[in-house]
Write a protein that holds these residues in place. Structure first.
Motif, PDB file in Angstrom:
ATOM      1  N   GLU A  43       0.821  -1.215   0.000  1.00 19.40           N
ATOM      2  CA  GLU A  43       0.000   0.000   0.000  1.00 19.40           C
ATOM      3  C   GLU A  43       0.857   1.268   0.000  1.00 19.40           C
ATOM      4  OE1 GLU A  43      -3.753   1.859   2.475  1.00 19.40           O
ATOM      5  OE2 GLU A  43      -3.286  -0.265   2.719  1.00 19.40           O
ATOM      6  N   LEU A  47       0.672   4.386  -2.684  1.00 18.38           N
ATOM      7  CA  LEU A  47       0.538   5.760  -2.224  1.00 18.38           C
ATOM      8  C   LEU A  47       1.712   6.625  -2.687  1.00 18.38           C
ATOM      9  CD1 LEU A  47      -1.246   7.640  -0.456  1.00 18.38           C
ATOM     10  CD2 LEU A  47       0.154   6.933   1.494  1.00 18.38           C
ATOM     11  N   TYR A  72      -4.709  14.109  -1.163  1.00 23.89           N
ATOM     12  CA  TYR A  72      -3.538  13.258  -0.977  1.00 23.89           C
ATOM     13  C   TYR A  72      -3.128  13.216   0.501  1.00 23.89           C
ATOM     14  CZ  TYR A  72       1.034  11.133  -1.494  1.00 23.89           C
ATOM     15  OH  TYR A  72       2.119  10.289  -1.372  1.00 23.89           O
ATOM     16  N   GLN A  74      -5.061  13.571   3.014  1.00 23.99           N
ATOM     17  CA  GLN A  74      -6.055  12.739   3.706  1.00 23.99           C
ATOM     18  C   GLN A  74      -5.780  11.251   3.484  1.00 23.99           C
ATOM     19  OE1 GLN A  74      -8.284  13.569   5.983  1.00 23.99           O
ATOM     20  NE2 GLN A  74      -7.542  15.670   5.813  1.00 23.99           N
ATOM     21  N   GLN A  75      -5.335  10.901   2.271  1.00 21.03           N
ATOM     22  CA  GLN A  75      -4.955   9.505   1.996  1.00 21.03           C
ATOM     23  C   GLN A  75      -3.783   9.089   2.884  1.00 21.03           C
ATOM     24  OE1 GLN A  75      -4.224   9.812  -2.280  1.00 21.03           O
ATOM     25  NE2 GLN A  75      -5.748   8.213  -2.606  1.00 21.03           N
ATOM     26  N   GLN A  76      -2.805   9.964   3.007  1.00 17.73           N
ATOM     27  CA  GLN A  76      -1.658   9.671   3.862  1.00 17.73           C
ATOM     28  C   GLN A  76      -2.102   9.485   5.315  1.00 17.73           C
ATOM     29  OE1 GLN A  76       0.843  13.120   2.806  1.00 17.73           O
ATOM     30  NE2 GLN A  76       2.460  11.612   2.429  1.00 17.73           N
TER      31      GLN A  76
END
Length: 166
Positions: A43, A47, A72, A74-76
């Protein structure tokens, strides 16, 4: 009362014997940690495709995330929180010494990743030390991590470069 206890003692012993052994618990803990490490690794490359490329994983050579967007970040945040929570469910004391170190390093990386999101470095996307403007030039030079050996490599580069426009 004593008779009742004597009658139920075999039942209690049978229930205890049917539960998982210490070895089974340790094996499940190890399997859970092994799965977590593999998932984290895979993952993290999705990312951060530039990290994947530098590690020799070419699956994401056509991708360049827009790291200065709120989406991005928020994904992190979700990524680090997810693995931080999963690590909390692993008993590191039951892991072999090497995996205890891996556990500590993953914990550290999640903590630092979340801590780093507090800084607004996305407001300074260009710097003289570390920035996408420098990396793109290095990647495109043919002397960096981006491979340029096949037609697919060049197509990947053009696709990755399209991400730079954003």
């Amino acid at each position: 009362m004593r008779k009742t206890l004597v009658l139920f003692m075999p039942v209690l012993m049978l229930l205890y014997a049917c539960g998982p052994s210490e070895q089974e618990i340790a094996q499940k803990n190890q399997a859970d940690f092994d799965s977590l490490k593999a998932s984290y690794h895979a993952e993290s490359f999705r990312l951060n495709p530039l990290r994947a490329t530098s590690a020799g994983d070419n699956r994401y050579n056509d991708q360049l995330p827009n790291t200065i967007t709120e989406a991005y970040r928020q994904q992190q945040k979700a990524f680090y929180e997810k693995y931080q929570n999963q690590l909390a469910g692993i008993d590191s004391s039951k892991l072999p010494e090497d995996d205890q170190l891996s556990y500590d390093l993953l914990t550290y990386e999640c903590e630092r990743g979340l801590e780093g999101l507090q800084f607004k470095d996305y407001l300074m996307p260009i710097s003289q030390i570390r920035s996408l403007t420098l990396m793109v030039a290095q990647l495109g030079s043919g002397t960096g991590n981006q491979p340029f050996k096949t037609v697919k490599d060049y197509e990947n580069w053009l696709s990755r470069l399209d991400g730079y426009v954003a």
